[in-house]
Design an enzyme around this catalytic site. Sequence first.
Site, mmCIF file in Angstrom:
data_model
loop_
_atom_site.group_PDB
_atom_site.id
_atom_site.type_symbol
_atom_site.label_atom_id
_atom_site.label_comp_id
_atom_site.label_asym_id
_atom_site.label_seq_id
_atom_site.Cartn_x
_atom_site.Cartn_y
_atom_site.Cartn_z
ATOM 1 C CB SER A 84 -0.900 0.007 1.236
ATOM 2 O OG SER A 84 -0.117 0.313 2.380
ATOM 3 C CE LYS A 85 -0.219 8.531 -0.987
ATOM 4 N NZ LYS A 85 1.013 9.037 -0.428
ATOM 5 N NE ARG A 86 -2.394 3.713 5.726
ATOM 6 C CZ ARG A 86 -3.180 2.694 6.085
ATOM 7 N NH1 ARG A 86 -2.839 1.915 7.092
ATOM 8 N NH2 ARG A 86 -4.303 2.461 5.435
ATOM 9 N N GLY A 100 4.945 2.604 1.545
ATOM 10 C CA GLY A 100 5.934 3.463 0.900
ATOM 11 C C GLY A 100 6.254 4.672 1.758
ATOM 12 C CG ASP A 101 3.299 7.651 2.410
ATOM 13 O OD1 ASP A 101 3.929 7.862 1.346
ATOM 14 O OD2 ASP A 101 2.081 7.867 2.530
#
Length: 510
Positions: A260-262, A264-265
């Site tokens: 998920s994008k999270r 990556g963050d």
Amino acid sequence: MKKTRVRFAPSPTGPLHIGGVRTALYNYLFAKKQQGDFILRIEDTDSQRFVPGAEDYIIEAFDWLGLKFDEGPHLGGDFGPYRQSERKAIYKQYVDQLLKNGKAYIAFDTPAQLEAKRAEISNFQYDASTRESMTNSLTLSEAETQQRIANGEQYVVRIKIEPNQTIVVNDVIRGQVTVNSSVLDDKVLYKSADELPTYHLANIVDDHLMLITHVIRGEEWLPSAPLHVTLYDYFGWTDTMPQFAHLPLLLKPEGNGKLSKRDGDRLGFPVFPLQWTDPQTGEISSGYREKGYLPEAVVNFLALLGWNPGNDLEIISPTEAINLFSLEKCSKSGAKFDYKKGEWFNHQYIQQKSNEELAELFLQSATDDIRSSMDVTPNNHFDKIVKIVGLVKDRVTYVKDLWEQIAFFFIAPTAYDEKTVQKRWKPDSAEQLTELTDVLRSLDDFSAHHTEEFVMNWIASKEYHLGNIMNAFRLALVGESKGPHLFDITEIIGQDETIVRLERAIAKLK
Ligand code: GLU
């Protein structure tokens, strides 16, 4: 033999996720291996979720990656339009065909009515067991159905799934998947409100009309495949139905579940090819391009997330990947998104670039501040930059890291790293380096090789400690203990600058 034709069919609902890029890449590799066509089709029939800019973003991303489409909304082609919102009239006739043949029906149930049903029946599904109790053309008379339509009442068209049939999906990667039709619901195929088909109908009609031979897409679409097989059957197109291949999920780098994008963050890697600014919130999401990845590295990295060419091959050019690619060698199980491996690929591809190319890329990405520190007017000392970049490229993961490694060539140190000073600046360093400046001043030839030989002889004849001299010398030139071979540095910054830096360090540190 039919020409191989595959499509990448994103919905323009936001920036393209890196998993979508991987899907497109596998379509590309597969198509090119068969000398087939790779088509971009924009699936924008869901007006609620349409995001302006998303289509341009997708096209720009593939441009950057060097994956060329053969047909698409930006290129045209014999099977256009390639944007589903421009194909309304085409779909309508296929909806009518299903209605006429009793394979679909019209339903008037309002959202409130559906909501009430869901409250009444747990796990409510609109299907053979419930459709008789709903408001649709199967329960209303033909006259009433027509009257409601004439009155402008909104309706949807639903597929009529026959219960208890065995539906077989043959998937190149997953093998044969069998489903009992009773688990399927009568999915909505068309909405009168916007006169648009839903994804399922548009997707099948377009694959058929665009002569698509293989549908290669993410695993999240596997549950839709039985419905799609049914639609092919209802239309009488089973003979030309494309082959399905559902690709494994991209998984979190650590732990379980979907990337998920999270993730990556949290871990500091992008999940989008290009930077994206949300048109509504202004929120910026980082992209591989802006982060400093080379497109070749991203392509190589993604190619191996779910496909294994065998022989432990890692660095693979696009041409090799095309030659080796096969869907049979794609894995069924999810692929961990090892972003560290992505960084490793980028480092490798940086090493493969010529120093000229790398210097060019570096200058392109350099800020104005950096450019003025370097005093680069278009071609001013480009050769020098090429040389310097060559000396340090094995130390960087991203092109823009180069500046940190080379700044001292352009900006002389005026302060010296405290720790290095404590460790490397000895009581006799000032005296020895003062002698060294005289030695260096006497040189006519300041090439790395010659200077090194001369200085080494001088150190030996004086019986000085080699390490101590060299460490203090480096500290004076660089300001800390990093950098390439010392005499490569002296050659590039030159005799005068070398001496100036030595004198400044002596004055400051003695
Ligand atoms: N529009 C779908 C998507 O956004 C396409 C799925 C498919 O390839 O059939 O991924």
